[in-house]
Write a protein that holds these residues in place. Sequence first.
Motif: not given
Length: 821
Positions: A729, A777-778, A780-782, A784-785, A799
């Motif tokens: 990130a 933000f990046a 959290l997305d990473g 989760r992925a 989640y």
Amino acid sequence: MRWLPRLPALLLAVALCGSVAWAQGPAAPESSPTVASLRSQLEAIPATVETSADVRGMVEQLNAISIATDKFIAARTGELNDMNARLGELGNAPAAGTTENPDITRRRTALTRDRNALDADIRLARLVSVDAQQRANELLSKRRALFEAQLTERAPSPLGREFWEDIADAWSGDVARLGRLGAEFESGFETAHGPGHAAPVLGTLAAALLLALLGNWLAERALARFAARFLPPGRLRRSLLVIAIVTTNMVLVGVAAQGAFSVFDNHGVWGPQTRKLAQGVVQSSIFIAFVVGLGRALLSNGRPSWRLPPISDPMAQRLAPFPWIMAMVAIVVWAPTQVNAVVEASFAAVVATHVMTALILTGMIGAMLLRLHGAPVAEPPAAAPPKEAPPGPAPAADAPEPAKGSLDERPMWVGVLLAAVTLILIGIWVLVAIGYVAMASFLASQLTWAGIVAAAFYVLFKFADDLFVAVVSSRSNFGQRLQLSFGLEPRTLDQAAVVLSGLSRVILFFYMVIALATPLGTSPGEVYQRSGKFGSGVKIGEIQLVPGAIISAVTVLVVGFIALRVVKRWLEQRYLPHTGLEPGMQSSITTLLGYVGGIMVVAFGLSALGIGIERIAWVASALSVGIGFGLQAIVQNFISGLILLAERPVKVGDWVVLGNAEGDVRRINVRATEIQLGDRSTMIVPNSEFITKTVRNMTLANAEGRVLIRLPMPLTTHATRAREVILAAFADHPGVLASPAPSVTLEGVEVGFLIFQAVAYVQSPRLAGGVRSDVLFAMLDGLRAADLPMAAYPGASPYPGAPGAPAAVAPPPPVLPGLAT
């Protein structure tokens, strides 16, 4: 057509050779003057004068005597020093009762005798020099008195009957005098047509006319073509072309006039009176050529892109006839004045000439003002679709400045100047009507002369500025060579160009003042000597208030503050921007200069008023106690501002934290500093706060900002994969610096959670908040992925897709997730 560029040089060479040949005569052997001859020359000058011209001639003789005396003193002083040195080598005379070599005694006696005689000559020569200077000062005082008497003398008004009766009474005498002058002209005309004289005289006259008219036309075209072909593009070649055209016109016309005069003189055409008149014609023709050449070169109707002043083409077309009109007016005004002086015309003729001079000159100036006032107003163009620029090279660097097409767009000072000239014209007409014709004629002549001088020095000002910018600045070829040869910085060359341009303008300004004072019949030194002599004044206590001193003090204050403002604007707009100083320091320097300069101007003004510096010092010392108590805080902030400027712990552009406030330093003044906060407001902080309190400067040693993010994750998290996601990130964000490289550390385990700390650096602390948000933000997305869950607070559901979410989790750690500094 390759001969055209060489034509100006050829004409100039011919002109110089011709003028040198006519000016040279049989060289007279120089003889060293003696004190007796200098004294006799001084005593031969008459003690009484009647006209200003006599005074001028006598002053020139006295100045020549003074110069010769100074040379005599300088030469004899060297000889006297040599004799004193030789006497010192021989030593003092022996004491009584002792003997020495007779040869040494004879040499000492001869040297002492010669030394005493030489010393006496030097003392007498100094007396001659002092007497000559005193006589010159007395004559100058008489000339000023004659000049003032002529100006203030009242004659019969042209609107009255007495004026015309005086002309009628003196008509017969003036006609008789003019008849004698006409007889000389007839005699000279017959001589010129005689055998052996007609061909040379007519040939010289034709050659002079061709050189003055056709030669100027060809020279102007050749100079324009030469400048366009050989001079580099830029503003310099425009001003150079104007100067070259004016100089060439003067040289060619002067050579033509002087050559015709010399040939006519050699053939005996001139008589006693016509010779004086012809000499005046030669001088006036050069002046007229200067005026016409200057006007045509400034307007440049044939070459609008080369026009030096920023005026529009319609305005230049409207003013095109005025150089020739001014030449004709000069002839009409000059001719009667010279004829009156040559034939010694009556007083009535002199008065009528003054009236004619005042009316003609004011009429010409009034017509010029009407032309300027009646300029067509530039209407806005109709709306049209934009067109693409035609292909071709970019506009030349010497393209004219944008001209203003309407009176509403003119600067305010132009309108004020035109209004002042209009009032002067009305005043001149009033003076003519009430009979002060000499004053009216002088004012009209001085107004015309001021316009000519202003136009000429406008060209010189432009030339000085263009010359140093084109030669010394870093953008010029010579400046680039200086950079390569001596390793100079471009900023240094630009500073040198600005300073040299400013100094040259100051020097030219003083020469302009001297040129403006020339028609006053006095020198600038005499003008200064007149201050303080307008009356005895009034004495108040120990201070003598003289009207002349009051005028001088007001003049010093006005001129001083104007000069101070000009210097401050020059520093702010021209010099300081080329330095490496911060904007805050530039502002502080100009502010300090304003304070110091204002104090000096006031001190000089009080000194001109008669209040000495010692009295000002006493007043300042008396006020110092009150200033020390009442203005203690201001003085403290002032000294703190000086410390900030000297040590520079805080400078403009720094990000500082002072107490609960933090923001950018926008301006450092002498008393306070302006800080722009995050909400775009400005906080004004006294300078003493930066000296006496703790200040955190975020950008003093390192301008980089830090992004710090703390992430709590469950104990079952794959730490290595989480670290890779966090670093990815950081790597994907363009605002994160590669060096120092981002880092991720595992701080430990707190209340059942793994605590990851991620640190990265950005270019400025101002960017840290935005970059932190984007990276978070990046991340959290990473995460989760990558199927890496974050720690959840009690009662929070995982989640979707999170495997094996526990029913309850431990309380959150005491540190909030995510912290940036």
